[in-house]
Design a protein around this motif. Structure first.
Motif, PDB file in Angstrom:
ATOM      1  N   LEU A  39      13.490   6.903   7.188  1.00  0.00           N
ATOM      2  CA  LEU A  39      12.827   7.529   8.328  1.00  0.00           C
ATOM      3  C   LEU A  39      11.775   6.558   8.860  1.00  0.00           C
ATOM      4  O   LEU A  39      10.918   6.088   8.108  1.00  0.00           O
ATOM      5  CB  LEU A  39      12.170   8.841   7.920  1.00  0.00           C
ATOM      6  N   PHE A  40      11.852   6.260  10.155  1.00  0.00           N
ATOM      7  CA  PHE A  40      10.968   5.238  10.726  1.00  0.00           C
ATOM      8  C   PHE A  40      10.468   5.688  12.086  1.00  0.00           C
ATOM      9  O   PHE A  40      11.255   5.892  13.009  1.00  0.00           O
ATOM     10  CB  PHE A  40      11.709   3.904  10.861  1.00  0.00           C
ATOM     11  N   SER A  41       9.151   5.847  12.195  1.00  0.00           N
ATOM     12  CA  SER A  41       8.547   6.276  13.460  1.00  0.00           C
ATOM     13  C   SER A  41       7.752   5.165  14.119  1.00  0.00           C
ATOM     14  O   SER A  41       7.371   5.285  15.282  1.00  0.00           O
ATOM     15  CB  SER A  41       7.610   7.457  13.197  1.00  0.00           C
ATOM     16  N   GLY A  42       7.474   4.090  13.376  1.00  0.00           N
ATOM     17  CA  GLY A  42       6.583   3.045  13.872  1.00  0.00           C
ATOM     18  C   GLY A  42       5.156   3.241  13.418  1.00  0.00           C
ATOM     19  O   GLY A  42       4.285   2.424  13.726  1.00  0.00           O
ATOM     20  N   GLY A  43       4.888   4.333  12.669  1.00  0.00           N
ATOM     21  CA  GLY A  43       3.557   4.555  12.109  1.00  0.00           C
ATOM     22  C   GLY A  43       3.308   3.670  10.899  1.00  0.00           C
ATOM     23  O   GLY A  43       4.209   2.983  10.407  1.00  0.00           O
ATOM     24  N   LYS A  44       2.083   3.694  10.387  1.00  0.00           N
ATOM     25  CA  LYS A  44       1.709   2.749   9.331  1.00  0.00           C
ATOM     26  C   LYS A  44       2.498   2.965   8.047  1.00  0.00           C
ATOM     27  O   LYS A  44       2.890   1.998   7.381  1.00  0.00           O
ATOM     28  CB  LYS A  44       0.204   2.808   9.059  1.00  0.00           C
ATOM     29  N   ASP A  45       2.745   4.241   7.665  1.00  0.00           N
ATOM     30  CA  ASP A  45       3.445   4.495   6.405  1.00  0.00           C
ATOM     31  C   ASP A  45       4.917   4.101   6.495  1.00  0.00           C
ATOM     32  O   ASP A  45       5.463   3.508   5.558  1.00  0.00           O
ATOM     33  CB  ASP A  45       3.297   5.961   6.008  1.00  0.00           C
ATOM     34  N   SER A  46       5.577   4.422   7.597  1.00  0.00           N
ATOM     35  CA  SER A  46       6.986   4.034   7.722  1.00  0.00           C
ATOM     36  C   SER A  46       7.118   2.525   7.902  1.00  0.00           C
ATOM     37  O   SER A  46       8.096   1.924   7.446  1.00  0.00           O
ATOM     38  CB  SER A  46       7.669   4.783   8.869  1.00  0.00           C
ATOM     39  N   THR A  47       6.132   1.887   8.536  1.00  0.00           N
ATOM     40  CA  THR A  47       6.146   0.426   8.650  1.00  0.00           C
ATOM     41  C   THR A  47       5.969  -0.212   7.282  1.00  0.00           C
ATOM     42  O   THR A  47       6.628  -1.214   6.960  1.00  0.00           O
ATOM     43  CB  THR A  47       5.040  -0.042   9.613  1.00  0.00           C
ATOM     44  N   LEU A  48       5.103   0.384   6.461  1.00  0.00           N
ATOM     45  CA  LEU A  48       4.938  -0.110   5.093  1.00  0.00           C
ATOM     46  C   LEU A  48       6.223   0.079   4.295  1.00  0.00           C
ATOM     47  O   LEU A  48       6.632  -0.811   3.529  1.00  0.00           O
ATOM     48  CB  LEU A  48       3.773   0.614   4.423  1.00  0.00           C
ATOM     49  N   LEU A  49       6.888   1.230   4.463  1.00  0.00           N
ATOM     50  CA  LEU A  49       8.179   1.462   3.806  1.00  0.00           C
ATOM     51  C   LEU A  49       9.165   0.353   4.147  1.00  0.00           C
ATOM     52  O   LEU A  49       9.848  -0.187   3.267  1.00  0.00           O
ATOM     53  CB  LEU A  49       8.765   2.800   4.262  1.00  0.00           C
ATOM     54  N   LEU A  50       9.262   0.036   5.439  1.00  0.00           N
ATOM     55  CA  LEU A  50      10.197  -0.995   5.871  1.00  0.00           C
ATOM     56  C   LEU A  50       9.823  -2.345   5.282  1.00  0.00           C
ATOM     57  O   LEU A  50      10.699  -3.102   4.835  1.00  0.00           O
ATOM     58  CB  LEU A  50      10.234  -1.066   7.393  1.00  0.00           C
ATOM     59  N   HIS A  51       8.537  -2.657   5.253  1.00  0.00           N
ATOM     60  CA  HIS A  51       8.086  -3.930   4.670  1.00  0.00           C
ATOM     61  C   HIS A  51       8.508  -4.037   3.211  1.00  0.00           C
ATOM     62  O   HIS A  51       9.001  -5.084   2.765  1.00  0.00           O
ATOM     63  CB  HIS A  51       6.560  -4.023   4.794  1.00  0.00           C
ATOM     64  N   LEU A  52       8.350  -2.940   2.463  1.00  0.00           N
ATOM     65  CA  LEU A  52       8.734  -2.930   1.054  1.00  0.00           C
ATOM     66  C   LEU A  52      10.249  -3.032   0.889  1.00  0.00           C
ATOM     67  O   LEU A  52      10.745  -3.694  -0.039  1.00  0.00           O
ATOM     68  CB  LEU A  52       8.213  -1.664   0.386  1.00  0.00           C
ATOM     69  N   ALA A  53      11.007  -2.389   1.789  1.00  0.00           N
ATOM     70  CA  ALA A  53      12.465  -2.480   1.736  1.00  0.00           C
ATOM     71  C   ALA A  53      12.922  -3.910   1.987  1.00  0.00           C
ATOM     72  O   ALA A  53      13.846  -4.414   1.323  1.00  0.00           O
ATOM     73  CB  ALA A  53      13.095  -1.534   2.753  1.00  0.00           C
TER      74      ALA A  53
END
Length: 306
Positions: A39-53
Motif C-alpha cells: 500500500l503506497f500513498s506517498g506519505g512518510k510511512d509508505s515511502t519508508l516501507l518502499l525504501h525498506l523493500a
C-alpha cells in the motif's frame, strides 16, 4: 564514552535492529506468498516501507506492485511525489479511484465531504480483483489504540475483515502466513517503530519525502481544533477565517480531514526535535476521521480498512 555518545550509539543500534526486522519481514512474505502488494500513498510511512523493500531485494527490483486507494482529495504535492517515485524506480502502480465507486453507485458521498472512510470498499474490491494475498501497510503500534494490538501478520477473512479470535501468536519472530482461498494477510513491517524512529531513520538514510512534511506558507482555516486548507474537498464555512501561516503536515491523507500544525521545522533535524517534544501522535493531533467516534479506527479495522 560520554553519556551523549552512548545514547547516540544506542539509537543507531535501535534503528539497525528495526531495519533488520523489517527487511526480514519483506523477505519472509516474498517466500510465503504468491501475490503480495505494498500500500503506497506517498506519505512518510509508505515511502519508508518502499525504501525498506528496495533495500531488502537490492540489486533486484522490488518484486511487488504498489497499490494506492486515491480518494480524489489528496494533496497535489503528495500525488506528484508518488508519481515521481514510481517513475524513478520503474515500479508498477495500481490505483483504485474512490470516484469510480461513487460514479457507478457502489459508494455514496458522505454528508461531511470526507472520503477517508470510503476507502475500505475500493481497497477490498481491488485486493479481490488482483488476487493479492499479502498486503503491506505502514501501520505502527504507537499511532492509535486500534493499531496497538495488531499482529505483524494480520489475517483477514474472505470479506477482508479482521477477526480477533483468528489472529495468531508471533513468538520468537515466527510469522504464520497460512490462509484459506479468498483470505489475505495484512503485513505491518513498521509495527515496532515510533514516529521518532521513522524520522531518525529518514535522516540517517536521507529518504526523500513530499515537501508538505516540512514548514511552508499555506492558507488555512481553523475547524475542530485543526488547521485545514482549501481544496477539491471544499473550503471554509462562512464563520471560518482564512489565515496564511507557516505550517507543516505530520501525516497526509484525505485533505478534508487532515490538519496541518503550526511549525517552523524546515529540515529533518528540526522535525525530529519537534516530534521528540510532542505529547500527541500524528494521527491524534491531525486526523479528524479518527475522531468520528471513540471506536472509529477499531470499527474501520474490523471492516477491512487497514
Amino acid at each position: 564514552m560520554t553519556t551523549l555518545e552512548a545514547a547516540a550509539d544506542a539509537a543507531r543500534d535501535n534503528l539497525t535492529a528495526l531495519e533488520s526486522e523489517a527487511i526480514h519481514i519483506f523477505r519472509e512474505v516474498a517466500g510465503e506468498f504468491d501475490r503480495p502488494v505494498i500500500l503506497f500513498s506517498g506519505g512518510k510511512d509508505s515511502t519508508l516501507l518502499l525504501h525498506l523493500a528496495i533495500k531488502a531485494f537490492w540489486p533486484a527490483p522490488v518484486p511487488f506492485p504498489l497499490l494506492h486507494v486515491d480518494t480524489g482529495h489528496n494533496f497535489e504535492e503528495v500525488i506528484d511525489f508518488r508519481d515521481r517515485v514510481v517513475e524513478k524506480y520503474g515500479l508498477r502502480l495500481v490505483v483504485a479511484h474512490v470516484q469510480d465507486w461513487i460514479d457507478d453507485g457502489r459508494l455514496t458521498e458522505r454528508p461531511d465531504g470526507t472520503r477517508n472512510p470510503l476507502q475500505t470498499q475500493p481497497l477490498l474490491d481491488t485486493i479481490t480483483e488482483h488476487k493479492f494475498d499479502a498486503v503491506f501497510g505502514g501501520g505502527r503500534r504507537d499511532e492509535e489504540r486500534a493499531r496497538a494490538k495488531e499482529r505483524i501478520f494480520s489475517l483477514r477473512n474472505a470479506f477482508g475483515q479482521w477477526e480477533p479470535r483468528r489472529q495468531r501468536p508471533e513468538l520468537w519472530n515466527l510469522y504464520n502466513g497460512r490462509h484459506r482461498p479468498g483470505e489475505h494477510v495484512r503485513v505491518f513491517p513498521l509495527s515496532n517503530w515510533t514516529e521518532a524512529d521513522v524520522w531518525n531513520y529518514i535522516a540517517r538514510e536521507e529518504v526523500d519525502l513530499p515537501s508538505i512534511y516540512y514548514a511552508h506558507q499555506r492558507k488555512v482555516y481553523r475547524r475542530d481544533g485543526m488547521w485545514l486548507t482549501e481544496g477539491p474537498w471544499g473550503g471554509p464555512r462562512e464563520d471560518e477565517t482564512v489565515e496564511e501561516l507557516t505550517v507543516r503536515y505530520r501525516t497526509v491523507g484525505d485533505g478534508s480531514c487532515t490538519g496541518a500544525v503550526e511549525s517552523t521545522a524546515s529540515t529533518v533535524e528540526d522535525v525530529i526535535a519537534e516530534v521528540q517534544a510532542s505529547r500527541l501522535t500524528e494521527r491524534g493531533a491531525t486526523r479528524a476521521d479518527d475522531r468520528l467516534s471513540e471506536a472509529a479506527m477499531e470499527d474501520r479495522k474490523r471492516e477491512g480498512y487497514f
